[in-house]
Scaffold this active site. Structure first.
Site, PDB file in Angstrom:
ATOM      1  N   ASP A 193       0.909  -1.143   0.000  1.00 14.50           N
ATOM      2  CA  ASP A 193       0.000   0.000   0.000  1.00 14.50           C
ATOM      3  C   ASP A 193       0.944   1.188   0.000  1.00 14.50           C
ATOM      4  O   ASP A 193       1.577   1.490   1.027  1.00 14.50           O
ATOM      5  CB  ASP A 193      -0.877   0.003   1.260  1.00 14.50           C
ATOM      6  CG  ASP A 193      -1.843   1.171   1.250  1.00 14.50           C
ATOM      7  OD1 ASP A 193      -1.435   2.259   0.805  1.00 14.50           O
ATOM      8  OD2 ASP A 193      -2.983   1.012   1.693  1.00 14.50           O
ATOM      9  N   HIS A 194       1.069   1.862  -1.146  1.00 11.92           N
ATOM     10  CA  HIS A 194       2.181   2.818  -1.260  1.00 11.92           C
ATOM     11  C   HIS A 194       2.044   3.985  -0.279  1.00 11.92           C
ATOM     12  O   HIS A 194       3.019   4.669   0.013  1.00 11.92           O
ATOM     13  CB  HIS A 194       2.364   3.291  -2.705  1.00 11.92           C
ATOM     14  CG  HIS A 194       1.409   4.350  -3.144  1.00 11.92           C
ATOM     15  ND1 HIS A 194       0.129   4.080  -3.528  1.00 11.92           N
ATOM     16  CD2 HIS A 194       1.554   5.695  -3.252  1.00 11.92           C
ATOM     17  CE1 HIS A 194      -0.473   5.211  -3.857  1.00 11.92           C
ATOM     18  NE2 HIS A 194       0.368   6.211  -3.699  1.00 11.92           N
ATOM     19  N   HIS A 226      -5.811   2.837   1.251  1.00 17.02           N
ATOM     20  CA  HIS A 226      -5.061   3.981   1.779  1.00 17.02           C
ATOM     21  C   HIS A 226      -5.751   4.649   2.974  1.00 17.02           C
ATOM     22  O   HIS A 226      -5.124   4.903   4.003  1.00 17.02           O
ATOM     23  CB  HIS A 226      -4.852   5.031   0.688  1.00 17.02           C
ATOM     24  CG  HIS A 226      -4.265   4.476  -0.583  1.00 17.02           C
ATOM     25  ND1 HIS A 226      -3.331   3.470  -0.596  1.00 17.02           N
ATOM     26  CD2 HIS A 226      -4.478   4.781  -1.896  1.00 17.02           C
ATOM     27  CE1 HIS A 226      -2.990   3.195  -1.856  1.00 17.02           C
ATOM     28  NE2 HIS A 226      -3.682   3.970  -2.648  1.00 17.02           N
TER      29      HIS A 226
HETATM   30  C1  BG6 Z   1      -3.508   4.876  -6.182  1.00 20.90           C
HETATM   31  C2  BG6 Z   1      -4.860   4.976  -6.840  1.00 20.90           C
HETATM   32  O1  BG6 Z   1      -3.448   3.762  -5.340  1.00 20.90           O
HETATM   33  O2  BG6 Z   1      -3.272   6.058  -5.426  1.00 20.90           O
HETATM   34  C3  BG6 Z   1      -4.949   6.214  -7.704  1.00 20.90           C
HETATM   35  O3  BG6 Z   1      -5.078   3.819  -7.644  1.00 20.90           O
HETATM   36  C4  BG6 Z   1      -4.581   7.441  -6.906  1.00 20.90           C
HETATM   37  O4  BG6 Z   1      -6.253   6.353  -8.244  1.00 20.90           O
HETATM   38  C5  BG6 Z   1      -3.253   7.243  -6.201  1.00 20.90           C
HETATM   39  O5  BG6 Z   1      -4.506   8.534  -7.810  1.00 20.90           O
HETATM   40  C6  BG6 Z   1      -2.971   8.387  -5.266  1.00 20.90           C
HETATM   41  O6  BG6 Z   1      -1.665   8.267  -4.801  1.00 20.90           O
HETATM   42  P1  BG6 Z   1      -0.807   9.546  -4.413  1.00 20.90           P
HETATM   43  O7  BG6 Z   1       0.491   8.983  -3.932  1.00 20.90           O
HETATM   44  O8  BG6 Z   1      -0.679  10.364  -5.653  1.00 20.90           O
HETATM   45  O9  BG6 Z   1      -1.587  10.229  -3.343  1.00 20.90           O
END
Ligand code: BG6
Length: 507
Positions: A185-186, A248
Site C-alpha cells: 500500500d504505497h 489507503h
Molecule cells: C492509487 C490509486 O493507489 O493512489 C490512484 O489507484 C490514486 O487512483 C493514487 O490517484 C494516489 O496516490 P498519491 O500517492 O498520488 O496520493
C-alpha cells in the site's frame, strides 16, 4: 545517513517491466537507492514484459522516466550509465512455464557467482488477473523455496471484494509463507505517513490526550485534482471505495487509532493495526445511507480550464454509476475511541490535491471569557498535512495584542521542507523497495489486514452496487464533492476543514 552496511546481493524480477509503474515509480526509486549507496554491487534488475522492444530502446525509455519522475530530476549521464548496466529487458510471456525455467537458471547462476544467499525478489506490476498464474509458475519452478530470501511483491488491487481477496490469499499462501509476501500500500511508504508513528509514539506529550476524553473527532481528506486519466477501464470496475478507501484511507485510520506497539517488530505493528480494523463498527446495509455518501464528478472548471465529467472520460460508460467520491463516517468501538467519529473522504477532480488529517479537540469545559473576547474562537486543532506540503500544525487561541481581551486562533508549525531542507526526502517506493530488499514487512499489508479491510467496506460496496445512484453526476469537477458529504458531517455539528499548509493563520 550511514549506508556503509550495504544490502545483500539481490536480483529483482519485475513482471510488467515495460508498464507504467516500472517507468514512473520502480526504476526511479531503485535508481535513487543506487545513488544513495543502498544497493549491493551484486545487484540485477530483470524487467519482463510482452512488448517487443530492444534493450537499448527500453533503457532509454527508463532514462526518460528518471528525467521526468525522479525526485532528483534529470539523471547525470555517467551515473545513469553505471546504473543501467544492472538492468536487462526480456520479452516474455509470463504465463509460459519455459520462461520460469530459464529465469531459474539465470538466478541460480547469479547466486553461485554471488557466493552467498541471494535475495530473489519477484515484483508483480501486472494486472491482477495474472497474480495467481505468476505466483504458481514461480512456485512450480522452485523459485519460492528459499523461505528467507525469496519474496513476492504484490501491487494493489488485492482482490475486488472479500471473497476474491480470501481466494487470492489462499492461493498465494499455498506457495509462499506469509513472511515472503509483501502486499504494497504505497501510502505506508510516504514519509509523512510514517511520521504519524513517530509523532504519536516518540513523544510523551500527545499520547495522554489521544483518546475520547480530549478528541472530539478526526477527519481524513485525500483529495485529488486529477480525474481518472487513461485508467477508465480499470476505474469503471473499481470506483473510489476499492481504489482509495479500502486501502489507503483505512490504513491512515489505523495509524491514527492504533494502540502503542511494544516494539517495531513487523507483526507487533501489524497486530495493533488489525486490532483497529476489528474494532471499527461494521455498518449495517440498511444504515449505509446514514454513514456513507457517494459522488461522481460532472464537467466543471479547474484552474480556469474546462474539464470533462467522468462519464465523458475515455473507456467510461456514458451512463456509468461508478462513484469517484466517497465520504464515510466510522466509529471505533473500543475504550480509547468510543463515541469519537472518524470522518474520511476522498475524491477525484476535486478543487485541490491535498491529503490532510485533522484532529479536532473538545472545547474547554467552561468558557470564562466574555462573549466579545471569543468571537473568533475555534477549537484546538492538530493538522497533519501529508501532501503536497508536509508538516504539522497546532492551532490554539492566543490573546491578540491590544488593550482589550480578544482571543484569536494562531498556529504553531512544523514544516518538513524548512526543517530538513538539506536532506532529500525519499519517495514512498524507495522506502518500500528498500524494506523488501532488507526483508522488513512492517509497512506491508498482512493477509488478515487486507481481509479485515474488505470486510468493513463490503456493506457499503454491495448496497451501492445493488442500488445504483440516480443522481450522478452530483458534483462539479473543481469542487469539494457532493453536498451530501457536507451534510454527513454537518448533521453532527462539524464541517470539513482543509487548511493548505502554506498559509499559517494569524488573524
Ligand atoms: C492509487 C490509486 O493507489 O493512489 C490512484 O489507484 C490514486 O487512483 C493514487 O490517484 C494516489 O496516490 P498519491 O500517492 O498520488 O496520493
Amino acid at each position: 545517513m550511514d549506508t556503509a552496511a550495504k544490502t545483500n546481493p539481490t536480483i529483482i524480477t519485475i513482471f510488467g517491466g515495460s508498464g507504467d509503474l516500472t517507468w514512473r515509480k520502480l526504476i526511479p526509486a531503485l535508481y535513487n537507492l543506487y545513488l544513495d549507496h543502498w544497493l549491493n554491487d551484486q545487484f540485477r534488475i530483470i524487467c519482463t514484459g510482452r512488448s517487443e522492444i530492444s534493450n537499448d530502446v527500453f533503457i532509454q525509455k527508463l532514462k526518460d522516466g528518471i528525467d521526468k519522475f525522479s525526485r532528483r530530476g534529470k539523471a547525470k549521464e555517467a551515473e545513469w550509465e553505471a546504473f543501467a548496466k544492472y538492468i536487462e529487458y526480456q520479452k516474455a510471456d509470463f504465463t509460459q512455464v519455459d520462461f520460469y525455467n530459464q529465469l531459474k537458471k539465470e538466478i541460480t547462476q547469479f547466486e553461485n557467482d554471488a557466493k552467498c544467499p541471494l535475495n530473489k525478489i519477484f515484483y508483480m506490476a501486472v494486472p491482477p488477473q495474472f497474480f495467481e498464474t505468476i505466483a504458481e509458475r514461480i512456485g512450480d519452478a522452485g523459485l519460492a523455496d528459499d523461505k528467507i530470501h525469496s519474496r513476492l511483491v504484490i501491487e494493489k488491487p488485492f482482490g475486488t471484494d472479500l471473497e476474491s481477496a480470501k481466494k487470492l490469499n489462499a492461493a498465494l499462501l499455498n506457495i509462499f509463507e506469509e513472511t515472503q509476501l509483501y502486499r504494497i500500500d504505497h501510502y505506508l511508504g510516504k514519509e509523512t505517513v510514517q511520521n504519524i508513528l513517530a509523532f504519536r509514539f516518540a513523544n510523551a506529550l500527545f499520547e495522554p490526550i489521544w483518546n475520547r476524553n480530549f478528541i472530539d473527532h478526526i477527519q481524513i481528506t485525500v483529495a485529488e485534482k486529477i480525474g481518472i486519466e487513461d485508467r477508465g477501464s480499470y476505474y469503471e470496475h473499481s470506483g473510489i471505495i476499492r481504489d482509495m478507501i479500502q486501502n489507503h484511507l483505512l490504513q491512515l485510520v489505523c495509524l491514527m487509532a492504533m494502540e502503542p506497539p511494544v516494539s517495531f517488530n513487523p507483526d507487533e505493528v501489524r497486530n495493533k493495526k488489525v486490532d483497529v480494523l476489528h474494532a471499527i463498527r461494521k455498518i449495517k446495509k440498511e444504515d449505509v445511507h446514514d454513514f456513507a455518501v457517494r459522488g461522481q464528478y460532472g464537467e466543471g472548471w479547474l484552474e480556469g480550464e474546462k474539464v470533462k465529467g467522468y462519464r465523458q472520460e475515455t473507456s467510461v460508460d456514458p451512463d456509468s454509476t461508478t462513484p469517484t467520491f466517497a465520504a464515510v463516517k466510522f466509529f471505533i468501538d473500543n475504550w480509547r475511541w468510543s463515541g469519537v467519529p472518524f470522518y474520511v473522504r476522498s475524491g477525484k477532480r476535486m478543487q485541490q490535491s491535498i491529503s490532510v488529517i485533522t484532529i479536532e479537540f473538545k472545547p474547554v469545559p467552561h468558557q470564562s471569557f466574555p462573549t466579545e473576547a471569543i468571537q473568533n474562537w475555534q477549537p484546538n486543532r492538530m493538522v497533519l498535512n501529508l501532501q503536497p506540503d508536509m508538516g504539522i500544525r497546532l492551532r490554539f487561541q492566543a490573546k491578540k495584542p491590544g488593550l482589550q481581551m480578544q482571543l484569536t486562533p494562531v498556529d504553531m508549525l512544523f514544516n518538513y521542507h524548512d526543517t530538513y531542507a538539506s536532506t532529500g526526502t525519499p519517495e514512498g517506493y524507495e522506502t518500500l523497495l528498500l524494506d523488501v530488499i532488507e526483508g522488513d514487512a512492517t509497512l506491508f499489508m498482512r493477509a488478515d489486514q487486507v481481509e479485515a479491510a474488505w470486510e468493513l467496506i463490503m456493506p457499503i460496496l454491495s448496497t451501492w452496487e445493488d442500488n445504483p445512484s440516480i443522481n450522478f453526476p452530483n458534483y462539479a469537477a473543481g469542487s469539494y464533492g457532493p453536498e451530501g458529504a457536507e451534510t454527513l458531517i454537518a448533521k453532527d455539528g462539524h464541517n470539513w476543514v482543509v487548511m493548505p499548509f502554506e498559509k499559517p493563520v494569524h488573524e
